[in-house]
Motif scaffolding. Structure first.
Motif: not given
Lengths: 218, 218, 218, 218
Positions: A93, A148, A155-158, A160, A201-203
């Motif tokens: 990603y 997103l 399962g690999f993004a928070r 939100c 953006a990721f962290l």
DNA sequence: AATGAATGAGAATTCATTCAT
DNA sequence: GATGAATGAATTCTCATTCAT
């Protein structure tokens, strides 16, 4: 009686004229801004007569619109190539994002003045144009949101609010592009900037420190 | 002659007139945009004569400037109260951020039209005003950067490029404010939006997953 | 080379073109009036190219002229048939007048729009055309005057100022034609209107009463 | 604060300005015709700035309208004085008519250019103006018709179609006025012309001959 | 000081006419 | 000869700014 050949030659020349006017308009608008730009400057830039302008466009407003349409078309052509394969993990990603942004940045570079023009002047042209521009942003936000939501589902993004966050991403992108092009970020290279943005953006800025940072320090 | 008393009364009336013109200008500019706004509309809105305008402002440009100055003053007054105590850990930092943004949002709400006006029209007014506006953004970015660098130094923020990230934060903030005010985020409450933005800023969208990923490290 | 044949075919096609342009012009002028009519509308109505117009007519002015000439020719052709036999008494005179006006009215009906156009717009085209139109009216007045003087000389018309009265007759005729065509006389049929006009011309509105009145005087 | 005196002085000057513009317009329109007249010529004739014109009138069209209204008002003022006492017999009727026409002619003389302008150019200005003008003619025709119907009822006018005849009278009047003013009736004095017209209206050209002729036949 | 009438430079737009193909 | 794209002179109209009262 003038038939085919003549007709085609005319059509070709017409097309060229129109392109020349659009190019001239892009230049003049970028230089003066929409409101201060004069039709007379556009035609003199295009080396055409005053009346010629009005054979192709109703008025200043319409050529601005045409400029936008010509641009948007090319942008979405670019994007459509990217939608093909969705990433399968965070690494993919992130890598895909960096690659995409690099390509977009490169592509945008060639339209830099036009792009800044549209973003800056667009909202002040007209209610109608403002809406058109909004539609463009929404389109981009929808793209971002698609990615997103996929990432969250995978399962690999928070978990939100995708609606809000995708908007934030688009806004950030346009903002940073303007900053960069206006030389307001003298301490960073483009390469670095892209990496920073993707990391942010990721962290977020707090992200890894909380967990990994602490853990990695050990 | 009652010079002293008279002088003060005059000065007060003058001040009121000026405020009335500024308010009228804010209204008219917000309604029509800077370029389409007419001095004649401003004065009629302020119930003043055409000539009166020019007793208080050199021209249309200057009143836009004055509007901006009046606004900026109040903004930084607000901020200066906040700079007092710096946060000591991530929790405090996040809480302070949410609180600050809430206050700013509340404060901004009252200036919503003016703020959108300045952001939208400002860059198209002229070179000088665009620079002024940029200076304003830089000021905000500098504030953000101060916080961020403090947090990094204190070890509870990721070691990131503070220059770029602080710009990104400011851009995001203005973008989201506009989206919100234009009703472009119908699925979220303001309260929720603020939380989402702060979370995004602290964690990115990948954030917590990293934590979970950290869990996988075990 | 088939020069002769070709030449004739060309001449015929040229003539048709010209007629088509004249017809188109009549239509457009009638619809928009001379001043508002556009050459571009005339040619598009005639399904010809813009440049073609100028092969046949020097300018917009000239085609209006040509329209007039084509019309006048046909009108006087009509009249010339009538001049043949002069009436010998009041009865014949009246009968001949009614018959003539009926014929003229029928003939005019087919040129109604053109006729109204020439009468209405002619005087505003330019000095030269106004004179031309005046000449036309004078021609008609001269015809009327000839009849009238004959009638006076023959003793069956009142000894009046033939110059003035013939003008009045022409004016009345054009006025009433316009009224009629514009539907401003809803209470009368054309047949009746013609009779009324002729009676009015022969007797005035007071006419027969005088006779009766004279009788009463006795 | 400038109050009463200033306000009145301003109003007066405004009124004068407007009148000056109207006068200038009348002059220029009469000289060039409506379509060829330029606003720039009107203002230079009125010794005013270009912009001043547009403070008083929306455009060329509107000042033409205003010119017409100013004129019509004065015309009907004149007429209203005449409606007072209706004639009781033919002699009175004829005498009253001659007197009325003399007065009107004298009055019209002062507005001769304006009147010819309105009659000639009016129908070509605009659909709306054409209607307005028609309304004016109808108003006059209605006046004439009133007189005529009274005369018929009183038994000293021939039983004719009052609708048609009154229209004919109005048309004749305007036509003859134009002829006279354009010097197209060199053989008659105004005095004589009026008499001739009234005689024609009362008797037609055949009128008395019928009587006398009848008598001679015996 | 306040007013609002006056101004004119400046911009958009139209359309008859020309001209290259 | 026919075409229609190109042209620019000519006009209208707007509105920020000045100025007399």
């Amino acid at each position: 009686m003038p038939t085919e050949f003549r007709k085609q030659a005319d059509a070709r020349r017409r097309e060229q004229r129109k392109e020349a006017l659009l190019d001239a308009a892009a230049l003049v608008f970028a230089r003066q801004g929409y409101h201060r730009a004069l039709v007379s400057e556009i035609v003199s830039q295009a080396e055409a007569g005053q009346g010629t302008f009005y054979r192709y466009f109703r008025d200043k407003r319409e050529i601005f619109d045409a400029l936008f349409d010509r641009f948007v078309e090319s942008v979405f052509a670019e994007f459509s190539e990217m939608t093909a394969n969705l990433p399968r993990d965070v690494g993919e990603y992130r890598a895909a994002s960096v690659a995409a942004i690099r390509r977009i940045a490169a592509r945008a570079e060639g339209n830099r003045d036009l792009l800044m023009l549209l973003v800056r002047e667009g909202p002040t042209v007209d209610e109608a144009f403002a809406r058109k521009l909004t539609g463009f942003y929404e389109g981009l936000a929808a793209l971002a949101r698609g990615y997103l939501e996929h990432a969250i589902a995978a399962g690999f993004a928070r978990r939100c609010n995708a609606e809000a966050v995708s908007q934030a991403l688009v806004g950030m992108a346009f903002w940073m592009a303007q900053q960069w092009w206006q030389g307001r970020l003298p301490g960073v290279t483009l390469e670095r900037l892209i990496e920073e943005m993707v990391d942010f953006a990721f962290l977020g800025f707090g992200g890894p420190v909380v967990v990994g940072g602490g853990g990695a320090d050990r």
